[in-house]
Write a protein that holds these residues in place. Structure first.
Motif, PDB file in Angstrom:
ATOM      1  N   TYR A  29       1.007  -1.154  -0.020  1.00 20.03           N
ATOM      2  CA  TYR A  29       0.108   0.065  -0.030  1.00 20.03           C
ATOM      3  C   TYR A  29       1.002   1.254  -0.101  1.00 20.03           C
ATOM      4  CZ  TYR A  29      -3.565  -3.346   1.090  1.00 20.03           C
ATOM      5  OH  TYR A  29      -4.661  -4.318   1.218  1.00 20.03           O
ATOM      6  N   HIS A  30       0.714   2.145  -0.810  1.00 23.69           N
ATOM      7  CA  HIS A  30       1.562   3.236  -0.935  1.00 23.69           C
ATOM      8  C   HIS A  30       0.824   4.328   0.060  1.00 23.69           C
ATOM      9  CE1 HIS A  30       3.650   2.463  -4.882  1.00 23.69           C
ATOM     10  NE2 HIS A  30       2.603   1.633  -5.065  1.00 23.69           N
ATOM     11  N   LEU A  31       2.049   5.112   0.578  1.00 19.61           N
ATOM     12  CA  LEU A  31       1.723   6.185   1.604  1.00 19.61           C
ATOM     13  C   LEU A  31       2.037   7.505   1.104  1.00 19.61           C
ATOM     14  CD1 LEU A  31       2.935   4.614   4.874  1.00 19.61           C
ATOM     15  CD2 LEU A  31       0.519   4.616   4.085  1.00 19.61           C
ATOM     16  N   GLY A  32       1.678   8.466   1.559  1.00 16.44           N
ATOM     17  CA  GLY A  32       2.027   9.935   1.117  1.00 16.44           C
ATOM     18  C   GLY A  32       1.427  10.988   2.071  1.00 16.44           C
ATOM     19  N   PRO A  33       2.118  12.048   2.285  1.00 14.25           N
ATOM     20  CA  PRO A  33       1.522  12.954   3.030  1.00 14.25           C
ATOM     21  C   PRO A  33       0.180  13.573   2.381  1.00 14.25           C
ATOM     22  CG  PRO A  33       3.886  13.512   2.862  1.00 14.25           C
ATOM     23  CD  PRO A  33       3.464  12.405   2.018  1.00 14.25           C
ATOM     24  N   ALA A  34      -0.663  13.909   2.999  1.00 18.06           N
ATOM     25  CA  ALA A  34      -1.845  14.593   2.813  1.00 18.06           C
ATOM     26  C   ALA A  34      -2.010  15.643   1.580  1.00 18.06           C
ATOM     27  CB  ALA A  34      -2.930  14.852   3.719  1.00 18.06           C
ATOM     28  N   HIS A  35      -0.800  16.374   1.937  1.00 17.86           N
ATOM     29  CA  HIS A  35      -0.571  17.546   0.935  1.00 17.86           C
ATOM     30  C   HIS A  35       0.219  17.188  -0.286  1.00 17.86           C
ATOM     31  CE1 HIS A  35       3.507  17.307   2.844  1.00 17.86           C
ATOM     32  NE2 HIS A  35       4.017  17.673   1.846  1.00 17.86           N
ATOM     33  N   PHE A  36       0.448  15.951  -0.784  1.00 17.21           N
ATOM     34  CA  PHE A  36       1.123  15.590  -1.683  1.00 17.21           C
ATOM     35  C   PHE A  36       0.354  15.846  -2.810  1.00 17.21           C
ATOM     36  CE2 PHE A  36       4.820  12.347  -1.661  1.00 17.21           C
ATOM     37  CZ  PHE A  36       5.604  13.178  -0.775  1.00 17.21           C
ATOM     38  N   LYS A  37       0.911  16.275  -3.982  1.00 16.25           N
ATOM     39  CA  LYS A  37       0.144  16.512  -5.261  1.00 16.25           C
ATOM     40  C   LYS A  37       0.730  15.346  -6.357  1.00 16.25           C
ATOM     41  CE  LYS A  37      -1.635  20.569  -4.364  1.00 16.25           C
ATOM     42  NZ  LYS A  37      -2.038  20.508  -3.154  1.00 16.25           N
ATOM     43  N   ALA A  38       0.227  15.287  -7.498  1.00 18.86           N
ATOM     44  CA  ALA A  38       0.386  14.259  -8.348  1.00 18.86           C
ATOM     45  C   ALA A  38       1.992  14.296  -8.779  1.00 18.86           C
ATOM     46  CB  ALA A  38      -0.322  14.368  -9.844  1.00 18.86           C
ATOM     47  N   ASN A  39       2.510  15.542  -8.961  1.00 20.02           N
ATOM     48  CA  ASN A  39       4.089  15.768  -9.377  1.00 20.02           C
ATOM     49  C   ASN A  39       4.991  15.284  -8.198  1.00 20.02           C
ATOM     50  OD1 ASN A  39       3.297  17.949  -7.730  1.00 20.02           O
ATOM     51  ND2 ASN A  39       4.808  19.293  -8.644  1.00 20.02           N
ATOM     52  N   ASP A  40       4.310  15.211  -6.999  1.00 18.65           N
ATOM     53  CA  ASP A  40       5.130  14.760  -5.788  1.00 18.65           C
ATOM     54  C   ASP A  40       5.353  13.344  -6.031  1.00 18.65           C
ATOM     55  OD1 ASP A  40       5.518  17.357  -4.205  1.00 18.65           O
ATOM     56  OD2 ASP A  40       3.369  17.274  -3.844  1.00 18.65           O
ATOM     57  N   PHE A  41       4.221  12.602  -6.294  1.00 21.22           N
ATOM     58  CA  PHE A  41       4.122  11.057  -6.595  1.00 21.22           C
ATOM     59  C   PHE A  41       4.971  10.752  -7.773  1.00 21.22           C
ATOM     60  CE2 PHE A  41       0.507  11.306  -3.673  1.00 21.22           C
ATOM     61  CZ  PHE A  41       0.955  10.314  -2.933  1.00 21.22           C
ATOM     62  N   ASP A  42       5.044  11.569  -8.647  1.00 21.55           N
ATOM     63  CA  ASP A  42       5.966  11.266 -10.027  1.00 21.55           C
ATOM     64  C   ASP A  42       7.296  11.552  -9.486  1.00 21.55           C
ATOM     65  OD1 ASP A  42       3.574  11.099 -11.483  1.00 21.55           O
ATOM     66  OD2 ASP A  42       3.772  13.148 -12.373  1.00 21.55           O
ATOM     67  N   GLU A  43       7.494  12.421  -8.876  1.00 18.78           N
ATOM     68  CA  GLU A  43       9.267  12.750  -8.145  1.00 18.78           C
ATOM     69  C   GLU A  43       9.615  11.386  -7.368  1.00 18.78           C
ATOM     70  OE1 GLU A  43      12.620  14.701  -8.029  1.00 18.78           O
ATOM     71  OE2 GLU A  43      10.719  15.160  -9.017  1.00 18.78           O
ATOM     72  N   ARG A  44       8.773  10.714  -6.948  1.00 17.57           N
ATOM     73  CA  ARG A  44       9.185   9.230  -6.433  1.00 17.57           C
ATOM     74  C   ARG A  44       9.430   8.211  -7.320  1.00 17.57           C
ATOM     75  NH1 ARG A  44       5.348   8.349  -0.740  1.00 17.57           N
ATOM     76  NH2 ARG A  44       6.305  10.016   0.409  1.00 17.57           N
ATOM     77  N   LYS A  45       9.091   8.360  -8.708  1.00 18.12           N
ATOM     78  CA  LYS A  45       9.115   7.380  -9.561  1.00 18.12           C
ATOM     79  C   LYS A  45      10.409   7.587 -10.378  1.00 18.12           C
ATOM     80  CE  LYS A  45       4.186   6.966 -10.318  1.00 18.12           C
ATOM     81  NZ  LYS A  45       2.957   7.661 -11.400  1.00 18.12           N
ATOM     82  N   LYS A  46      11.409   8.480 -10.057  1.00 15.17           N
ATOM     83  CA  LYS A  46      12.570   8.920 -10.849  1.00 15.17           C
ATOM     84  C   LYS A  46      13.431   7.779 -10.828  1.00 15.17           C
ATOM     85  CE  LYS A  46      14.676  12.475 -10.195  1.00 15.17           C
ATOM     86  NZ  LYS A  46      15.385  13.757  -9.807  1.00 15.17           N
ATOM     87  N   HIS A  47      13.574   6.811  -9.865  1.00 12.27           N
ATOM     88  CA  HIS A  47      14.599   5.934  -9.572  1.00 12.27           C
ATOM     89  C   HIS A  47      13.698   4.462  -9.372  1.00 12.27           C
ATOM     90  CE1 HIS A  47      17.211   9.320  -9.135  1.00 12.27           C
ATOM     91  NE2 HIS A  47      16.729   9.703  -8.142  1.00 12.27           N
ATOM     92  N   ARG A  48      13.774   4.024 -10.480  1.00 16.17           N
ATOM     93  CA  ARG A  48      13.076   2.595 -10.622  1.00 16.17           C
ATOM     94  C   ARG A  48      13.818   1.404 -11.223  1.00 16.17           C
ATOM     95  NH1 ARG A  48       6.753   3.352 -12.669  1.00 16.17           N
ATOM     96  NH2 ARG A  48       5.883   4.157 -10.643  1.00 16.17           N
ATOM     97  N   GLY A  49      13.657   0.151 -10.799  1.00 17.87           N
ATOM     98  CA  GLY A  49      14.305  -0.725 -11.443  1.00 17.87           C
ATOM     99  C   GLY A  49      13.410  -1.875 -11.867  1.00 17.87           C
ATOM    100  N   GLU A  50      13.586  -2.364 -12.684  1.00 14.86           N
ATOM    101  CA  GLU A  50      12.660  -3.639 -12.924  1.00 14.86           C
ATOM    102  C   GLU A  50      13.634  -4.961 -12.644  1.00 14.86           C
ATOM    103  OE1 GLU A  50      11.518  -3.682 -17.106  1.00 14.86           O
ATOM    104  OE2 GLU A  50      13.693  -4.235 -17.878  1.00 14.86           O
ATOM    105  N   PHE A  51      12.981  -5.971 -11.709  1.00 18.75           N
ATOM    106  CA  PHE A  51      13.696  -7.094 -11.575  1.00 18.75           C
ATOM    107  C   PHE A  51      12.874  -8.297 -12.052  1.00 18.75           C
ATOM    108  CE2 PHE A  51      14.928  -3.737  -8.907  1.00 18.75           C
ATOM    109  CZ  PHE A  51      16.212  -4.028  -8.227  1.00 18.75           C
ATOM    110  N   ILE A  52      13.535  -8.903 -12.949  1.00 20.48           N
ATOM    111  CA  ILE A  52      13.159 -10.001 -13.690  1.00 20.48           C
ATOM    112  C   ILE A  52      13.524 -11.444 -13.340  1.00 20.48           C
ATOM    113  CG2 ILE A  52      13.106 -10.983 -16.194  1.00 20.48           C
ATOM    114  CD1 ILE A  52      13.606  -8.273 -16.844  1.00 20.48           C
ATOM    115  N   GLY A  53      12.621 -12.421 -13.145  1.00 21.37           N
ATOM    116  CA  GLY A  53      13.030 -13.605 -12.849  1.00 21.37           C
ATOM    117  C   GLY A  53      12.201 -14.383 -11.623  1.00 21.37           C
ATOM    118  N   PHE A  54      11.203 -13.634 -11.262  1.00 27.18           N
ATOM    119  CA  PHE A  54      10.233 -14.188 -10.341  1.00 27.18           C
ATOM    120  C   PHE A  54       9.222 -15.111 -10.859  1.00 27.18           C
ATOM    121  CE2 PHE A  54      11.454  -9.865  -8.749  1.00 27.18           C
ATOM    122  CZ  PHE A  54      11.712 -10.081  -7.292  1.00 27.18           C
TER     123      PHE A  54
END
Length: 153
Positions: A29-54
């Motif tokens: 379940y994702h958490l974020g402060p109540a004042h977060f806007k869409a761009n704040d959540f987008d900022e959290r998507k900057k450093h993503r990795g795909e992990f393959i083999g599950f």
């Protein structure tokens, strides 16, 4: 669905600011402060990795478990064998993707999204092979071919 909750303790509130998700019975379940806007959540998507083999039985919680030493912040399952993991910074992302993860009969490999990581892996393999050849005093065959083709006796 959005759920709002309040924490009265200042110390707990400060801790929760750095929590991006929680695992409740293998559901993330994702958490974020109540004042977060869409761009704040987008900022959290900057450093993503795909992990393959599950396996199809694995949840995003499993990806958080195996990458735990690198401070993963959130994860979601993208396909039966691929889980996307989010990190707060690039260093944590790269450190997590630099490892292979082995458990049961599974071999998991991570790749940072937006980077040409497979090309990096190939270049590192070539360098390691070159270093191994030099340490065993094995002449590099490409140099020998160039010498033979140069026309010199």
């Amino acid at each position: 669905m959005t759920v709002y909750f309040t924490v009265k303790d200042e110390y707990a509130r400060q801790l929760l600011k750095n929590v991006w998700s929680i695992d409740i019975e293998n559901y993330i379940y994702h958490l974020g402060p109540a004042h977060f806007k869409a761009n704040d959540f987008d900022e959290r998507k900057k450093h993503r990795g795909e992990f393959i083999g599950f396996g199809k039985e694995h949840t995003a919680a499993k990806a958080l478990e195996i990458t735990a030493p690198f401070n993963p912040k959130s994860a979601f399952k993208q396909s039966p064998d691929k889980i996307i993991v989010e990190f707060q910074n690039e260093a944590d992302l790269f450190n997590a993707c630099d490892k292979n993860y082995h458990f049961s009969d599974f071999n998991i490999k991570g790749y940072p999204l937006g980077y040409n990581w497979p090309q990096r892996d190939r270049a590192i393999s070539k360098l390691k092979k070159l270093q191994f050849d030099k340490s065993n005093h094995t002449p590099d065959k490409s140099i020998n071919r160039l010498t033979r083709n140069s026309g010199k006796p």
